[in-house]
Design a protein around this motif. Structure first.
Motif, PDB file in Angstrom:
ATOM      1  N   UNK A   1       0.849  -1.187   0.000  1.00 51.76           N
ATOM      2  CA  UNK A   1       0.000   0.000   0.000  1.00 51.76           C
ATOM      3  C   UNK A   1       0.886   1.239   0.000  1.00 51.76           C
ATOM      4  N   UNK A   2       0.613   2.147  -0.921  1.00 54.93           N
ATOM      5  CA  UNK A   2       1.351   3.409  -0.981  1.00 54.93           C
ATOM      6  C   UNK A   2       0.837   4.321   0.126  1.00 54.93           C
ATOM      7  N   UNK A   3       1.718   4.725   1.029  1.00 53.67           N
ATOM      8  CA  UNK A   3       1.347   5.593   2.140  1.00 53.67           C
ATOM      9  C   UNK A   3       1.654   7.054   1.870  1.00 53.67           C
ATOM     10  N   UNK A   4       2.751   7.300   1.153  1.00 56.09           N
ATOM     11  CA  UNK A   4       3.162   8.674   0.911  1.00 56.09           C
ATOM     12  C   UNK A   4       3.943   8.740  -0.389  1.00 56.09           C
ATOM     13  N   UNK A   5       3.743   9.826  -1.116  1.00 64.24           N
ATOM     14  CA  UNK A   5       4.435  10.078  -2.378  1.00 64.24           C
ATOM     15  C   UNK A   5       4.899  11.525  -2.343  1.00 64.24           C
ATOM     16  N   UNK A   6       6.202  11.745  -2.373  1.00 62.12           N
ATOM     17  CA  UNK A   6       6.745  13.098  -2.381  1.00 62.12           C
ATOM     18  C   UNK A   6       7.730  13.216  -3.536  1.00 62.12           C
ATOM     19  N   UNK A   7       7.866  14.424  -4.034  1.00 61.22           N
ATOM     20  CA  UNK A   7       8.798  14.660  -5.129  1.00 61.22           C
ATOM     21  C   UNK A   7       9.407  16.045  -4.975  1.00 61.22           C
TER      22      UNK A   7
ATOM     23  N   UNK B   1       3.972  -3.092   3.424  1.00 61.98           N
ATOM     24  CA  UNK B   1       3.760  -4.410   2.830  1.00 61.98           C
ATOM     25  C   UNK B   1       2.647  -5.143   3.584  1.00 61.98           C
ATOM     26  N   UNK B   2       2.337  -6.367   3.152  1.00 57.81           N
ATOM     27  CA  UNK B   2       1.213  -7.106   3.730  1.00 57.81           C
ATOM     28  C   UNK B   2       1.418  -7.460   5.195  1.00 57.81           C
ATOM     29  N   UNK B   3       2.657  -7.461   5.677  1.00 58.46           N
ATOM     30  CA  UNK B   3       2.921  -7.749   7.091  1.00 58.46           C
ATOM     31  C   UNK B   3       2.845  -6.493   7.953  1.00 58.46           C
ATOM     32  N   UNK B   4       2.655  -5.335   7.321  1.00 58.68           N
ATOM     33  CA  UNK B   4       2.583  -4.081   8.060  1.00 58.68           C
ATOM     34  C   UNK B   4       3.898  -3.321   8.113  1.00 58.68           C
ATOM     35  N   UNK B   5       4.962  -3.913   7.597  1.00 60.87           N
ATOM     36  CA  UNK B   5       6.282  -3.269   7.576  1.00 60.87           C
ATOM     37  C   UNK B   5       6.269  -2.077   6.627  1.00 60.87           C
TER      38      UNK B   5
END
Length: 85
Positions: A18-24, A51-55
């Motif tokens: 899962x994408x949590x943050x996108x910065x540029x 990731x799927x484990x929460x990492x």
């Protein structure tokens, strides 16, 4: 979009990240050890992904302006397809 070398995803496939943050940011390389004057623009992208484990991990990469323009064009194509769904 067959034949264009694009990765097609199965709609039933499980999402694993899962994408949590996108910065540029736009930067300018002005010199390096081997070149006194570069004047080379680039786009730096920083992603935060879970990731799927929460990492949660952070990834970063740089693109030349032509690479970024291609990246942007592909995202516009994705948005256009999503609007038809």
């Amino acid at each position: 979009m067959e034949g264009s070398g694009e990765l097609l995803l199965d709609a039933k496939a499980e999402v694993t990240h899962q994408l949590l943050d996108f910065q540029w940011k736009l930067g300018m390389a002005v010199s390096s050890d081997s070149c006194r004057s570069l004047k080379y623009p680039y786009v730096a992208v920083m992603l935060k992904v879970r990731d799927c484990s929460g990492q949660v991990t952070s990834k970063s990469f740089e693109m030349t302006i032509p690479q970024f323009q291609n990246f942007y064009r592909q995202f516009k194509e994705i948005a256009a397809v999503i609007e038809t769904v």
